[in-house]
Scaffold this active site. Structure first.
Site, PDB file in Angstrom:
ATOM      1  N   SER A 225       3.721  -4.076   1.957  1.00 49.96           N
ATOM      2  CA  SER A 225       2.809  -4.528   3.002  1.00 49.96           C
ATOM      3  C   SER A 225       1.796  -3.444   3.314  1.00 49.96           C
ATOM      4  O   SER A 225       2.068  -2.252   3.155  1.00 49.96           O
ATOM      5  CB  SER A 225       3.586  -4.867   4.274  1.00 49.96           C
ATOM      6  OG  SER A 225       4.094  -3.691   4.885  1.00 49.96           O
ATOM      7  N   ASP A 226       0.607  -3.867   3.754  1.00 45.86           N
ATOM      8  CA  ASP A 226      -0.261  -2.910   4.425  1.00 45.86           C
ATOM      9  C   ASP A 226       0.473  -2.481   5.693  1.00 45.86           C
ATOM     10  O   ASP A 226       1.421  -3.125   6.136  1.00 45.86           O
ATOM     11  CB  ASP A 226      -1.618  -3.552   4.736  1.00 45.86           C
ATOM     12  CG  ASP A 226      -2.714  -2.512   4.918  1.00 45.86           C
ATOM     13  OD1 ASP A 226      -2.403  -1.325   5.163  1.00 45.86           O
ATOM     14  OD2 ASP A 226      -3.907  -2.879   4.828  1.00 45.86           O
ATOM     15  N   TRP A 227       0.015  -1.406   6.322  1.00 48.71           N
ATOM     16  CA  TRP A 227       0.757  -0.795   7.412  1.00 48.71           C
ATOM     17  C   TRP A 227       0.751  -1.716   8.646  1.00 48.71           C
ATOM     18  O   TRP A 227      -0.255  -1.884   9.297  1.00 48.71           O
ATOM     19  CB  TRP A 227       0.167   0.574   7.703  1.00 48.71           C
ATOM     20  CG  TRP A 227       0.776   1.685   6.894  1.00 48.71           C
ATOM     21  CD1 TRP A 227       1.175   2.902   7.380  1.00 48.71           C
ATOM     22  CD2 TRP A 227       1.078   1.729   5.490  1.00 48.71           C
ATOM     23  NE1 TRP A 227       1.710   3.674   6.372  1.00 48.71           N
ATOM     24  CE2 TRP A 227       1.672   2.984   5.202  1.00 48.71           C
ATOM     25  CE3 TRP A 227       0.936   0.817   4.451  1.00 48.71           C
ATOM     26  CZ2 TRP A 227       2.096   3.347   3.925  1.00 48.71           C
ATOM     27  CZ3 TRP A 227       1.353   1.179   3.170  1.00 48.71           C
ATOM     28  CH2 TRP A 227       1.926   2.423   2.915  1.00 48.71           C
TER      29      TRP A 227
END
Length: 835
Positions: A225-227
């Protein structure tokens, strides 16, 4: 290895430990029982974020402007080597999303330009370079994360992110194209984006991650995932998410992971099948093995077993610092070893950075061949006598308060070398244009007068402008990631004009230089396209260079082009329109929410950038692919050689040649997942352990309808990047290129394809609309004066196909003629032939 892991070890591999819990921007915990280490994940696409003694490379948009595949690969290779020497396992680069649908998009500069073929070529070369160094590359951000406003839940005061709504054909032919080529290049990790895709979060979208990425495109690595882009737990794991980053849940640094102990619980209570967790872990471990990170000579284990692991801290510049800075642990150690990873001698990465920056500088205007400049000034008689007088104007020519004065480069001051955000890096140095001009001009012959301001004082001496033989103006336009803002620019630019009064500065200098009789050169540093109309046609403006974002070697690279040490060989990786409205409704940022879940409709479909300009016959200021050289070139002798005859569909997908690895799926005793006795828990740190067996309650998880049904594989799949037959060559394009000028130079041979008219999709009855032309290949060629070279490029089945929504496959029109055009830009195509 995976089958020998305990449940909590498997969860460790798939869960981040939490923001700033360890030394990198993303960290996993180890599986000590089987010897699998903690992984270090680090930004970003321009260089290494939060890093000492590393290179600030030119940004992606500058790399795209080189149109040089060799430089793209070498940049990736150098980037990867620096990451490896710093102990980074996973490099969060390259960026190919945003594609660049909206020219004012805040992070367009991280990628390589709004054409999918150029973007894909650059991304695949960078990935090969990074992974040839032994570091896992990350293709990001999947997909259609095209603006910063409302990109992320709560970041903009709304509970939900924006939804990018687009049809299947547009998704495949534009936004997925670079990801397909990245998978084909062997990328080991893909990052899903913050936004919703058709009202389903990208990091929880099964069609995107399972159906398209892992089945159709044959992706074998892991999806991270992106953050904080993960917005659900079990549902996102079922949808194809393999690793959560940075590990925190819905809020930064809350320690309440949606994986971590909740993933352990989900497996033990039967919500998440063990075989899905095994798949998640296998994908991470397989990437680690694929990049040979199990080689302890190249990747020594971390202390106390060895001296490996990250040798830097993202959260302090000091030698001694906290080892878990985001927690309540006060333990300190040597966290920064200050290892210089920039290369030395002929392998110094600064030399490569300079070459990329110079080849990524685009000369768009050169009246009277004012460029290249002479180091001794001009043969023209000086207006003032002894020395040739040159005035340098603009804050962008100088150092300002230093390149690192604002966190993550989140302000526009001094010369612009980078956009801002997680894709930016610390500059060890940044050579300014003024420095380079002062060191290149012959001081015995030339007098330089600088004014490092965008405002010429009212009381400034008249000689500042009126007594000059040449004026050089430096102006810029900045943007970045949405978590930072500057002067009302909240990530996405508010318009396409120059910032900080740059328009007025150019106008004033161009009209006043030498009392209006001397020449003015304008240099623009920018994150993307800039509207030039307010000053481009002023009589005094003789030359204009679009230098993009050049990185640490900014001034030196620019001087090489200005003085002709190298040819002006950059070409535009985007279209420069005459107004923002030229880019159409689809080119506009949604600045104000139109609902609790903001909706962005991609109704322009394929007509982004030059495709729109061509479709609606809009005259740009400078077209996609355009750029001037200091020499001249001639294209001739175009021939098309048929390699395979036309056929509507690719070869049928073959049955699986390898049976997937399976492991035991028996559930362990829940007591084995409890915190060990006397275990010290750090605040806000994510652990895989559960606190009580009573938390494990079996029930019926609401699986999606049809979850347990075997789905037919996509006919467009069958290999990495899709059906292997899509990449079979059907045409060889051959053209002769001759340097007809008086000096060595570089030209980009660009190949565009126009599809037949009147195509109807047999499966749906849809009349298929095609762009006027689409880039399908390019090569950058260097030739000595008078020399020529035959250049060949291959055109594949995919290049000649469209995506059929009815068949869920690529279809090649078999009736009518394709037109193949070759030339120097999207609107300078002197040769064409039909097939």
């Amino acid at each position: 290895m995976v089958q020998n892991m305990t449940l909590v070890e498997k969860v460790n591999v798939t869960s981040g430990t939490g923001w700033s819990q360890d030394l990198c921007v993303g960290n996993t915990a180890p599986a000590n029982g089987v010897g699998f280490p903690a992984l270090c994940l680090q930004d970003g696409p321009l260089g290494l974020r939060f890093m000492d003694h590393s290179t600030a490379f030119p940004a992606g948009i500058t790399v795209g402007a080189t149109w040089n595949k060799d430089l793209m690969y070498r940049r990736g290779r150098a980037h990867g080597l620096e990451a490896k020497l710093k102990g980074i396992n996973v490099l969060l680069a390259p960026a190919m999303g945003p594609l660049g649908r909206m020219p004012a998009g805040g992070r367009n500069w991280e990628g390589f330009g709004p054409d999918p073929v150029l973007q894909a070529a650059a991304a695949s070369e960078v990935i090969k370079g990074i992974q040839d160094s032994g570091v896992i590359a990350t293709a990001k951000h999947l997909v259609a994360n095209e603006q910063e406003h409302f990109r992320q839940s709560f970041e903009w005061g709304l509970p939900n992110a924006i939804s990018s709504n687009l049809d299947d054909r547009t998704l495949h032919e534009l936004y997925l194209w670079p990801f397909a080529e990245s998978v084909r290049a062997g990328v080991a990790s893909v990052m899903c984006s913050y936004n919703l895709l058709n009202n389903s979060y990208a990091c929880g979208n099964s069609k995107l991650m399972n159906g398209i990425l892992k089945d159709e495109l044959g992706f074998q690595g892991f999806v991270q995932s992106d953050w904080l882009a993960q917005r659900s737990g079990v549902a996102s794991a079922l949808a194809g998410l393999d690793m959560t980053m940075p590990g925190d849940g819905l809020i930064w640094q809350d320690g309440e992971s949606l994986f971590g102990p909740r993933l352990t619980e989900a497996v033990l209570n039967g919500s998440l099948p063990m075989d899905r967790l095994n798949d998640m872990v296998t994908r991470v471990v397989a990437a680690w093995y694929q990049l040979k990170q199990d080689n302890q000579t190249q990747w020594p284990p971390p202390p106390p077993e060895g001296e490996g692991g990250p040798n830097f801290s993202s959260f302090t510049d000091k030698k001694i610092g906290l080892i878990h800075p985001g927690s309540d642990d006060t333990t300190e150690a040597e966290v920064n070893k200050f290892i210089d990873v920039q290369g030395k001698g002929k392998d110094a990465h600064g030399r490569l950075a300079r070459q990329i920056a110079s080849e990524g500088t685009v000369l768009v205007k050169n009246e009277g061949r004012i460029l290249p400049l002479s180091k001794t000034g001009s043969s023209k008689k000086s207006n003032t006598g002894a020395k040739y007088r040159v005035a340098v104007f603009g804050e962008d020519a100088g150092p300002g308060r230093g390149p690192n004065v604002c966190p993550d480069r989140s302000c526009n001051q001094g010369t612009l070398g980078s956009g801002w955000g997680s894709g930016a890096v610390e500059f060890l140095y940044l050579t300014t244009p003024l420095e380079a001009l002062q060191s290149t001009f012959d001081s015995d012959s030339v007098e330089i007068t600088p004014l490092l301001s965008n405002n010429i004082p009212v009381k400034a001496p008249t000689s500042l402008l009126h007594d000059q033989d040449l004026c050089i103006v430096f102006v810029n336009s900045d943007s970045g990631e949405g978590f930072e803002s500057w002067d009302g620019v909240r990530g996405d630019r508010n318009d396409l004009f120059l910032q900080k009064g740059g328009e007025q500065l150019v106008q004033k200098v161009a009209r006043g230089c030498g009392k209006g009789k001397s020449d003015t050169i304008v240099v623009v540093h920018a994150v993307g396209a800039v509207v030039l109309e307010r000053w481009i046609d002023l009589p005094g403006v003789k030359a204009v260079l679009l230098a993009n974002l050049p990185g640490q070697e900014s001034g030196n690279a620019l001087a090489e082009v200005l003085f002709g040490t190298v040819d002006a060989s950059g070409r535009l990786p985007y279209t420069v329109g005459k107004s923002l409205s030229d880019y159409g409704p689809g080119g506009q940022i949604l600045y104000y929410p139109n609902g609790v879940v903001p909706q962005q409709e991609f109704t322009e479909r394929l007509y982004v950038d030059y495709r729109r300009f061509d479709k609606y016959n809009i005259t740009p200021r400078y077209e996609f692919g355009f750029g001037l050289s200091y020499t001249t070139f001639e294209f001739s002798s175009l021939t098309l050689t048929e390699k395979k005859v036309k056929s509507a569909l690719p070869a049928p997908r073959l049955d699986a040649q390898v049976t997937p690895t399976t492991y035991p799926t028996d559930l362990p005793d829940p007591s084995t997942a409890l915190f060990p006795p006397n275990f010290r828990k750090l605040k806000r740190r994510v652990y895989p352990y559960i606190s009580s067996i009573s938390d494990i309650k079996h029930g019926k998880y609401p699986y999606p309808d049809g979850y347990d049904q075997v789905q037919p594989p996509s006919p467009a799949g069958g290999g990495e990047g899709g059906n292997p037959d899509l990449y079979t060559s059907h045409l060889t394009v051959s053209v002769n290129l001759k340097n007809t000028g008086s000096r060595r130079g570089k030209q980009v041979v660009q190949v565009y394809v126009s599809f037949p008219g009147g195509v109807v999709d047999a499966s749906t009855g849809d009349k298929i609309d095609f762009p006027v032309r689409q880039l399908r290949g390019f090569e950058k060629i260097e030739l000595e004066a008078g020399k020529s070279q035959n250049v060949e490029l291959e055109i594949t089945r995919k290049d000649l196909s469209y995506w059929s929504r009815g068949l869920g496959n690529w279809v090649m029109p078999t009736e009518g003629n394709f037109t193949v055009s070759v030339g120097a830009s999207s609107r300078d195509l002197p040769l064409s032939a039909q097939w």
